[in-house]
Design an enzyme around this catalytic site. Sequence first.
Site, mmCIF file in Angstrom:
data_model
loop_
_atom_site.group_PDB
_atom_site.id
_atom_site.type_symbol
_atom_site.label_atom_id
_atom_site.label_comp_id
_atom_site.label_asym_id
_atom_site.label_seq_id
_atom_site.Cartn_x
_atom_site.Cartn_y
_atom_site.Cartn_z
ATOM 1 N N GLY A 39 -14.807 10.035 36.027
ATOM 2 C CA GLY A 39 -15.913 9.767 36.958
ATOM 3 C C GLY A 39 -17.056 8.983 36.345
ATOM 4 O O GLY A 39 -18.165 9.017 36.871
ATOM 5 N N GLY A 40 -16.803 8.281 35.224
ATOM 6 C CA GLY A 40 -17.845 7.416 34.649
ATOM 7 C C GLY A 40 -19.096 8.207 34.347
ATOM 8 O O GLY A 40 -19.047 9.320 33.818
ATOM 9 N N GLU A 67 -12.761 -1.324 27.684
ATOM 10 C CA GLU A 67 -13.765 -0.382 27.183
ATOM 11 C C GLU A 67 -14.976 -1.084 26.568
ATOM 12 O O GLU A 67 -16.024 -0.452 26.372
ATOM 13 C CB GLU A 67 -13.122 0.512 26.120
ATOM 14 C CG GLU A 67 -13.545 1.953 26.179
ATOM 15 C CD GLU A 67 -12.981 2.679 27.386
ATOM 16 O OE1 GLU A 67 -13.758 3.109 28.231
ATOM 17 O OE2 GLU A 67 -11.745 2.798 27.473
ATOM 18 N N SER A 80 -19.554 6.756 25.257
ATOM 19 C CA SER A 80 -18.782 7.261 26.388
ATOM 20 C C SER A 80 -19.554 8.362 27.113
ATOM 21 O O SER A 80 -20.506 8.932 26.575
ATOM 22 C CB SER A 80 -17.467 7.828 25.856
ATOM 23 O OG SER A 80 -16.757 8.481 26.877
ATOM 24 N N SER A 81 -19.111 8.659 28.334
ATOM 25 C CA SER A 81 -19.645 9.820 29.051
ATOM 26 C C SER A 81 -18.609 10.931 29.163
ATOM 27 O O SER A 81 -18.862 11.954 29.810
ATOM 28 C CB SER A 81 -20.071 9.418 30.474
ATOM 29 O OG SER A 81 -21.087 8.469 30.424
ATOM 30 N N THR A 137 -8.912 7.354 28.762
ATOM 31 C CA THR A 137 -9.179 6.313 29.758
ATOM 32 C C THR A 137 -8.743 4.938 29.295
ATOM 33 O O THR A 137 -8.577 4.698 28.093
ATOM 34 C CB THR A 137 -10.699 6.298 30.052
ATOM 35 O OG1 THR A 137 -10.969 5.418 31.127
ATOM 36 C CG2 THR A 137 -11.503 5.855 28.839
ATOM 37 N N ASP A 141 -18.360 -0.507 27.978
ATOM 38 C CA ASP A 141 -19.184 0.688 27.718
ATOM 39 C C ASP A 141 -20.255 0.433 26.659
ATOM 40 O O ASP A 141 -21.128 1.269 26.429
ATOM 41 C CB ASP A 141 -18.305 1.870 27.294
ATOM 42 C CG ASP A 141 -17.711 2.593 28.507
ATOM 43 O OD1 ASP A 141 -18.155 2.331 29.636
ATOM 44 O OD2 ASP A 141 -16.803 3.426 28.317
ATOM 45 N N THR A 181 -9.844 6.770 34.382
ATOM 46 C CA THR A 181 -10.022 7.878 33.444
ATOM 47 C C THR A 181 -9.279 9.116 33.969
ATOM 48 O O THR A 181 -9.035 9.249 35.160
ATOM 49 C CB THR A 181 -11.518 8.214 33.211
ATOM 50 O OG1 THR A 181 -12.192 7.011 32.857
ATOM 51 C CG2 THR A 181 -11.733 9.229 32.122
ATOM 52 N N ASN A 198 -10.774 2.786 30.919
ATOM 53 C CA ASN A 198 -12.026 2.421 31.588
ATOM 54 C C ASN A 198 -11.762 2.134 33.064
ATOM 55 O O ASN A 198 -11.193 2.976 33.726
ATOM 56 C CB ASN A 198 -12.756 1.285 30.885
ATOM 57 C CG ASN A 198 -14.251 1.319 31.193
ATOM 58 O OD1 ASN A 198 -14.771 2.339 31.640
ATOM 59 N ND2 ASN A 198 -14.948 0.228 30.960
HETATM 60 N N1 GLY Z 1 -15.117 4.535 30.026
HETATM 61 C C1 GLY Z 1 -15.936 5.526 30.566
HETATM 62 C C2 GLY Z 1 -16.508 6.440 29.553
HETATM 63 O O1 GLY Z 1 -15.978 6.530 28.457
HETATM 64 O O2 GLY Z 1 -17.503 7.055 29.804
#
Ligand code: GLY
Length: 555
Positions: A458-459, A406, A438-439, A385, A409, A367, A387
């Site tokens: 950073g997930g 992805e 997503s985050s 990203t 997720d 990301t 992922n």
């Molecule tokens: N792939 C990580 C996020 O979208 O949170």
Amino acid sequence: MKRLAVFFTALLFGAAAAAAPLKPSHNAVASAQPFATRAGMQVLQEGGNAFDAAVAVSAALAVVEPYSSGLGGGGFWLLHVAKPDRNIFIDGREYAPAAATPTMYQDKQGNVIPGASLNGPLSAAIPGEPAALVYLNRKYGRLSLAQDLAPAIRLAREGFPLDPLFHSMIATRVNKLKRWPAAAAVFLPHGRVPPTGYLLKQPDLARTLELLAKQGDAGFYQGRLAKEMVDAVRANGGIWSLADLRDYRVKARQPLVGEYHGMKIISAPPSSSGGIVLIEALNILSGYDLADDSGLMQKHLIIEAMRYAYRDRADYLGDPDFVKMPIARLLSPYYAAGLRVSILPDQATPSRDLAPVTAMAPESRHTTHISILDKEGNRVAATFTVNFRFGSGFMPPHTGVILNDEMDDFVSKPGVPNGFGLVGNAANAIAPHKRPLSSMTPTFLETRHGLAILGTPGGSRIISMVLLGALDYFNGGDAKSIVSIPRYHMQYLPDVVFYEPGAFTPDEITGLVKMGYTLRQVHPYGNMQAITWDYKTGKVTAASDPRDIGTAEVR
Ligand code: GLY
């Protein structure tokens, strides 16, 4: 600890809309890779605006940082258009293929097949980044798409010297890449990890970018390239169809808006969980006057705010086109006030006393985030990203494009953690053409005195990093401070606080342990890019996270 009547916070402070400032004195670009930052500056110098620069930087990152993002992935581009004054959120998140099912990553016994949602073409959702870049250019850019993509095309065709970070990214993903001949041919020339300084050329990717430049969406989502991608995906166990590609559209959404003691927060709505978790945590914290608290008490309250907000992520959030979410309630100051009542001043709240389950994955480098401000006051905060590192690892031959993973997720099975250790429920179950939760949290902050543009990869830790960055900006931090401050993270479950060296003083560690926290020191994480603009002095500051190799330029 001082409790304020949060109910009245909004009324007391009002929205943060400052007196209309003069234009910024400089353009600014911050990204995770020096060549990409330069691409953005080049386009600005050629007369482009922040949106042209965002296209140029995003596309360049697809070439020079393909382990993090690329045309085979997706993401979010948060825009502020200076004239007329408005914010827009471009959701270029991938969606699931039409043939996807809720149990597609489970075996006959209903067990999740390890790695199935993370490796190879079956883990790839339909990419959104190409459509987002075309949309961004056509709707908001000033230059042609070909001009915006030119730096990326040149980097792909002529090559660039492999940096030590890229070298190590390949070295840690050799097994993933060597499974797929097209990816191995690019990233493992002669079957080996290329050394630092190796001139990495990607002629197939250059051709794909040219096709996009010439034909727009149709160049990627229809015609020769689309057929090559679908044939390759299907020949290797995937389920994409031509119709999946043809029907993909970006969504223009309203950003979420919140407030913290008069500071306005503009951030990512679903299909990201970022804005909701960020604003909910800040709403909880709005009821305290952190400046009056000791360092230990500040950390305690911030960690508790993270815990409660992340818990709601697992429970409620998903793609807004598919699920109904109690967003108004989650963002209500009354709801935050209710949560605050159960936070004890001298004790950690055991997460098991709250609700659902998650575990935590190690931080993974993947990301990317860019922050851009132009001299007219246009802004972009974008996080995008593929992922995990190099996404699915799969590259359809002749395309130069690494496909994302992805699909991980989504929730493969309720209660079973994904690659980030996050769990969820039906709200984030797999469904045809649904976007995985997503985050990613591209964010603008506005006070009476100025503004900040920020975000990070950073997930699951993205949101807590942006939260700490927002609090630092509120306390007077400039871009350098925002990206540098030591970080800590709590995501409800596991009931553990992860922290970087230096995030807590020895006394704070003793105090937090006494309160009942389980602490775990981790390696430095995140790769934040931030820009600030002080209305009064006119000063623009930009900074790239010192933990990594990115650069920021102000010109
Ligand atoms: N792939 C990580 C996020 O979208 O949170």
